[in-house]
Write a protein that holds these residues in place. Sequence first.
Motif, PDB file in Angstrom:
ATOM      1  N   ARG A   3       5.803  -8.266  -9.955  1.00 42.41           N
ATOM      2  CA  ARG A   3       5.625  -7.098  -9.365  1.00 42.41           C
ATOM      3  C   ARG A   3       6.202  -6.995  -8.084  1.00 42.41           C
ATOM      4  O   ARG A   3       5.586  -7.955  -7.401  1.00 42.41           O
ATOM      5  N   PRO A   4       6.660  -5.882  -7.575  1.00 42.16           N
ATOM      6  CA  PRO A   4       6.940  -5.766  -6.083  1.00 42.16           C
ATOM      7  C   PRO A   4       5.567  -5.703  -5.250  1.00 42.16           C
ATOM      8  O   PRO A   4       4.707  -4.849  -5.555  1.00 42.16           O
ATOM      9  N   CYS A   5       5.647  -6.384  -4.156  1.00 39.05           N
ATOM     10  CA  CYS A   5       4.553  -6.033  -3.201  1.00 39.05           C
ATOM     11  C   CYS A   5       4.531  -4.594  -2.691  1.00 39.05           C
ATOM     12  O   CYS A   5       5.693  -4.209  -2.373  1.00 39.05           O
ATOM     13  N   ASN A   6       3.535  -4.102  -2.849  1.00 40.07           N
ATOM     14  CA  ASN A   6       3.596  -2.724  -2.608  1.00 40.07           C
ATOM     15  C   ASN A   6       2.753  -2.272  -1.146  1.00 40.07           C
ATOM     16  O   ASN A   6       2.434  -1.090  -0.956  1.00 40.07           O
ATOM     17  N   THR A   7       2.415  -3.146  -0.422  1.00 43.39           N
ATOM     18  CA  THR A   7       1.924  -2.987   0.753  1.00 43.39           C
ATOM     19  C   THR A   7       2.825  -3.073   2.043  1.00 43.39           C
ATOM     20  O   THR A   7       2.328  -2.581   3.071  1.00 43.39           O
ATOM     21  N   SER A   8       4.035  -3.373   1.863  1.00 42.57           N
ATOM     22  CA  SER A   8       4.950  -3.778   2.957  1.00 42.57           C
ATOM     23  C   SER A   8       4.269  -4.777   3.917  1.00 42.57           C
ATOM     24  O   SER A   8       4.640  -4.851   5.233  1.00 42.57           O
ATOM     25  N   PHE A   9       3.470  -5.702   3.373  1.00 39.79           N
ATOM     26  CA  PHE A   9       2.929  -6.303   4.171  1.00 39.79           C
ATOM     27  C   PHE A   9       3.863  -7.347   5.072  1.00 39.79           C
ATOM     28  O   PHE A   9       3.770  -7.407   6.187  1.00 39.79           O
ATOM     29  N   ALA A  10       4.582  -7.756   4.128  1.00 42.58           N
ATOM     30  CA  ALA A  10       5.665  -8.867   4.798  1.00 42.58           C
ATOM     31  C   ALA A  10       6.623  -7.924   6.006  1.00 42.58           C
ATOM     32  O   ALA A  10       6.787  -8.526   6.926  1.00 42.58           O
ATOM     33  N   GLU A  11       6.888  -6.946   5.616  1.00 44.78           N
ATOM     34  CA  GLU A  11       7.716  -6.135   6.620  1.00 44.78           C
ATOM     35  C   GLU A  11       6.797  -5.818   7.982  1.00 44.78           C
ATOM     36  O   GLU A  11       7.182  -5.942   9.026  1.00 44.78           O
ATOM     37  N   LYS A  12       5.465  -5.627   7.771  1.00 42.87           N
ATOM     38  CA  LYS A  12       4.759  -5.374   8.781  1.00 42.87           C
ATOM     39  C   LYS A  12       4.561  -6.642   9.827  1.00 42.87           C
ATOM     40  O   LYS A  12       4.679  -6.599  11.052  1.00 42.87           O
ATOM     41  N   VAL A  13       4.455  -7.703   9.063  1.00 42.27           N
ATOM     42  CA  VAL A  13       4.364  -9.015   9.857  1.00 42.27           C
ATOM     43  C   VAL A  13       5.848  -9.102  10.518  1.00 42.27           C
ATOM     44  O   VAL A  13       5.764  -9.804  11.743  1.00 42.27           O
ATOM     45  N   LYS A  14       6.574  -8.801   9.723  1.00 40.47           N
ATOM     46  CA  LYS A  14       7.930  -9.224  10.259  1.00 40.47           C
ATOM     47  C   LYS A  14       8.165  -8.251  11.594  1.00 40.47           C
ATOM     48  O   LYS A  14       8.963  -8.588  12.592  1.00 40.47           O
ATOM     49  N   GLU A  69      -4.735  -8.682   2.148  1.00 45.19           N
ATOM     50  CA  GLU A  69      -3.775  -8.037   1.895  1.00 45.19           C
ATOM     51  C   GLU A  69      -2.482  -8.818   1.675  1.00 45.19           C
ATOM     52  O   GLU A  69      -1.803  -8.608   0.750  1.00 45.19           O
ATOM     53  N   ALA A  70      -2.369 -10.095   2.196  1.00 46.60           N
ATOM     54  CA  ALA A  70      -1.514 -11.260   1.892  1.00 46.60           C
ATOM     55  C   ALA A  70      -1.745 -11.684   0.414  1.00 46.60           C
ATOM     56  O   ALA A  70      -0.717 -11.761  -0.294  1.00 46.60           O
ATOM     57  N   PHE A  71      -2.859 -11.821   0.166  1.00 49.49           N
ATOM     58  CA  PHE A  71      -3.330 -11.999  -1.128  1.00 49.49           C
ATOM     59  C   PHE A  71      -2.948 -11.029  -2.358  1.00 49.49           C
ATOM     60  O   PHE A  71      -2.030 -11.460  -3.319  1.00 49.49           O
ATOM     61  N   GLY A  72      -2.974  -9.942  -1.940  1.00 50.53           N
ATOM     62  CA  GLY A  72      -2.556  -8.813  -3.029  1.00 50.53           C
ATOM     63  C   GLY A  72      -1.158  -8.825  -2.980  1.00 50.53           C
ATOM     64  O   GLY A  72      -0.765  -8.727  -4.298  1.00 50.53           O
ATOM     65  N   MET A 103       8.146 -15.230   0.427  1.00 49.19           N
ATOM     66  CA  MET A 103       7.865 -16.240   0.855  1.00 49.19           C
ATOM     67  C   MET A 103       6.809 -15.980   2.314  1.00 49.19           C
ATOM     68  O   MET A 103       5.799 -16.729   2.564  1.00 49.19           O
ATOM     69  N   PRO A 104       7.313 -15.162   2.910  1.00 43.45           N
ATOM     70  CA  PRO A 104       6.360 -14.714   4.200  1.00 43.45           C
ATOM     71  C   PRO A 104       4.875 -14.410   3.888  1.00 43.45           C
ATOM     72  O   PRO A 104       4.098 -14.825   4.533  1.00 43.45           O
ATOM     73  N   CYS A 105       4.805 -13.939   2.605  1.00 47.61           N
ATOM     74  CA  CYS A 105       3.194 -13.351   2.242  1.00 47.61           C
ATOM     75  C   CYS A 105       2.615 -14.814   1.952  1.00 47.61           C
ATOM     76  O   CYS A 105       1.542 -14.737   2.476  1.00 47.61           O
ATOM     77  N   LEU A 106       3.286 -15.569   1.632  1.00 46.46           N
ATOM     78  CA  LEU A 106       2.433 -16.847   1.152  1.00 46.46           C
ATOM     79  C   LEU A 106       2.292 -17.633   2.332  1.00 46.46           C
ATOM     80  O   LEU A 106       0.954 -18.165   2.408  1.00 46.46           O
ATOM     81  N   VAL A 107       2.880 -17.710   3.080  1.00 45.41           N
ATOM     82  CA  VAL A 107       2.782 -18.360   4.592  1.00 45.41           C
ATOM     83  C   VAL A 107       1.490 -17.551   5.319  1.00 45.41           C
ATOM     84  O   VAL A 107       0.552 -18.211   5.470  1.00 45.41           O
ATOM     85  N   ALA A 108       1.708 -16.068   5.134  1.00 53.27           N
ATOM     86  CA  ALA A 108       0.786 -15.358   5.717  1.00 53.27           C
ATOM     87  C   ALA A 108      -0.637 -15.665   5.147  1.00 53.27           C
ATOM     88  O   ALA A 108      -1.745 -15.344   5.847  1.00 53.27           O
ATOM     89  N   LEU A 109      -0.732 -15.698   3.924  1.00 48.67           N
ATOM     90  CA  LEU A 109      -2.084 -15.902   3.124  1.00 48.67           C
ATOM     91  C   LEU A 109      -2.733 -17.053   3.417  1.00 48.67           C
ATOM     92  O   LEU A 109      -3.814 -17.280   3.799  1.00 48.67           O
ATOM     93  N   ILE A 110      -1.958 -18.032   3.666  1.00 50.24           N
ATOM     94  CA  ILE A 110      -2.697 -19.495   3.972  1.00 50.24           C
ATOM     95  C   ILE A 110      -3.160 -19.558   5.540  1.00 50.24           C
ATOM     96  O   ILE A 110      -4.181 -19.743   5.694  1.00 50.24           O
ATOM     97  N   GLU A 128      18.281   3.836   5.375  1.00 47.73           N
ATOM     98  CA  GLU A 128      18.328   3.235   3.810  1.00 47.73           C
ATOM     99  C   GLU A 128      18.244   1.982   4.011  1.00 47.73           C
ATOM    100  O   GLU A 128      18.837   1.287   4.881  1.00 47.73           O
ATOM    101  N   GLY A 129      17.476   1.188   3.090  1.00 44.23           N
ATOM    102  CA  GLY A 129      17.081  -0.282   3.059  1.00 44.23           C
ATOM    103  C   GLY A 129      16.324  -0.761   4.095  1.00 44.23           C
ATOM    104  O   GLY A 129      16.240  -1.953   3.912  1.00 44.23           O
ATOM    105  N   THR A 130      15.618   0.113   4.644  1.00 43.17           N
ATOM    106  CA  THR A 130      14.723  -0.464   5.703  1.00 43.17           C
ATOM    107  C   THR A 130      13.363  -0.091   5.422  1.00 43.17           C
ATOM    108  O   THR A 130      13.277   1.285   5.162  1.00 43.17           O
ATOM    109  N   ASP A 131      12.352  -0.913   5.196  1.00 46.12           N
ATOM    110  CA  ASP A 131      11.007  -0.446   5.307  1.00 46.12           C
ATOM    111  C   ASP A 131      10.499   0.196   6.605  1.00 46.12           C
ATOM    112  O   ASP A 131      10.620  -0.666   7.692  1.00 46.12           O
ATOM    113  N   MET A 132      10.222   1.372   6.751  1.00 48.82           N
ATOM    114  CA  MET A 132      10.043   2.106   7.882  1.00 48.82           C
ATOM    115  C   MET A 132       8.559   1.461   8.768  1.00 48.82           C
ATOM    116  O   MET A 132       8.403   1.826   9.828  1.00 48.82           O
TER     117      MET A 132
END
Lengths: 312, 402
Positions: free
Chosen positions: A38-49, A26-29, A1-8, B336-340
């Motif tokens: 497929r899982p998001c492989n860019t950690s984009f959501a985590e970066k924003v978070k 990046e959000a679109f990807g 969900m954060p990715c979708l928000v970020a994309l918009i 563990e369980g955290t995106d670094m």
Amino acid sequence: MPCLVALIVFGIMGIFSATQRALAKEAFGCVFRRITFRPCNTSFAEKVKGKLLAKVLKRSTFLAKVLNKYYEVFSWIFFILMVGSTIWVIRGGFNFYVYGSCNGLNQSGFCAFDPSGSNNKVTAVGDSTACGITPKTEATVTLKGVDLSGFPTENVTGKDKVVFIGCYACDYSRKAYPDILKLVKNKNATLTFAHYPAKGDTTFLGEAGYCVNKMYPDKYWDFNTYLFEADKNYILDKTNLDSILSSFNFDVKIVDECANSPETKNAFDNQVKELDKTGLYGTPTIFINGKAFVGPKPYRVYRSAINKYIFF
Amino acid sequence: MLNTKKIRADFNILNGKNGPAPIYFDSACMSLKPNQVVEAMNEYYFNYPACALRSFHKLSNKATEKVKEARQIIAKFINANSDDEIIFTRNTTEGINLFANSIGLKKDDIVLISDKEHNSNLVPWLVLRDKIGIVVKIIPGNENGSFNLDNFSKIIAGAKIVSIVHTSNLDGVTNPIKEITEIAHKNNALVFVDAAQSIAHRKIDVQDLNVDFLAFSGHKMLGPTGTGVFYGKRELLEKLQPFMVGGDTVEFTTYDSYKMLPIPEKFEAGLQNYAGIIGLGRAVKYLSQFDFKDIAEHELRLNTYITEELKKIPQIKIIGPEDQKLKSGIVNFYIEGTDMHKIAIMLDEMANIAIRSGRHCVHSWFENKKIYNSARVSLYLYNTMEEAEIFIKNLNQIVKIL
């Protein structure tokens, strides 16, 4: 969900900024991978978070903890709010196009009047319900049950029907009138005009118009247009009426007699009463194929009404 | 002991004259550049921006002289036998590719690599495996990340090349190159060393280590980006067939023949990054003023503090051996369980602390260990204990909200 928000969000911001465009990409990807299971492989959501959490953490550990724990929930809330506000913005854009106001119909200026006199009521302090004023909207203004047969009408065979209720002294009516003439001409519509004395003493002009229509129907529309286009102070001065009439080569004496006759005054009063049945509350009130518009609108609004672009 | 205050004054970004200095803990990826290096490059661009080794006018002669000087400085720095053994590249990766594609490997030739090689020392070999059918074997390491000489001895027989990292960018562990070389040579294998991480932190003596080939980058040793060195023993370099040729690599050509130049020119095709080379020479000169023992001691002091503090946080797991003495200036950890990435970004946003997060180009190791990613602190001579304390303070704050 954060990715979708970020994309918009970044998508919109990306229109103006290359930096945001990269984030939008990046959000679109991320969104694309998610919708293709497929899982998001860019950690984009985590970066924003991470960016958000850092800003909150600098102020409050407790709030940062709450945000971290309920991040997904907050994301959903913001997503729903964003969708809601987006719809509202689109609706505003649509309103602006078709009604000339982002807030919709009935939100621009018009010459208000209070035929019922209910605005003069005195209410008790704190009793907001006792005012007795019911807000009026264009939805309540209608031509149903209104007899327009006595009003001047041109091009009676036109497919589209336009009714213009205006006041010669009302600046808003004067503003809208040329657009209505243009509309009627371009769309080959039927135009019915009714003078409603909303502002100042214009009854004498209405009565004169009634007589001109009766005695010189061929010249009525030129006369009417003149009253809307000429200097307002000049036409509202009763002493100038004879000069105006004579400038159209009318028989001033006969027209004056007609205008001052009890029959005309009675007929004009009846016309005003007939107009009151519409529930109008300001001028100009314009009906286009039965749909009411109170106050002047951009020309495109009238055109859209005839073209049936108005959905709500 | 290093005088960090004096050192920091040489770095524009750290001397505080241009706003608050960042806490830069990402030197394993890219070191900062002292002003002397930037000035040396500027001097080239301002005063003699000409072709080296080609023309004969004064400007060109000056450029040639400066490039030659840089080659000499670097040769001396690693104790190469001669300047000719120094070949300029863009980075370590190019050095490895140059080696892998020039050594003339054939089908079924065996190449040994360690189990935590940077992608730069893995992918070129895997590509050759797919292209010509070489065999790539992994030397299994110890559980704590250190090199296992026994395992190595068991699989060395028949190997043609041992291509191995000196100091790992993953956990900072330094492999025993001297012993590896000894074993390899006894088994007639050539040794290539990826010294990208070690060159800036420890004294490298190619003759003492007896390595056959070695490569490193300039950007990790205070030098400019886009610079690197490929070293080889003269007699071996002469046997290599360059895989990139053209301008500056040949003595003369006819329409159907060519004569290659001797080393090092035959490997340096096309116009070179002269400003970068001159800057690299200046960086090496700058670095040479320090005793590597002091640098190691300084890094160990900071590493010890950080590692001990990290150990107090139960959620944190440190990659590599427990003993920080084995890990140079690198501390790599994960939760563990955290995106670094999140942790790294938070540190950056909160306290302007730059660390690296991700898989550090050692995806193979992370895949094998089933670890998603990690955060790496890499220290260098300009870092201070105050910076380490700020890092720990902010990390503790972050961990509290997870």
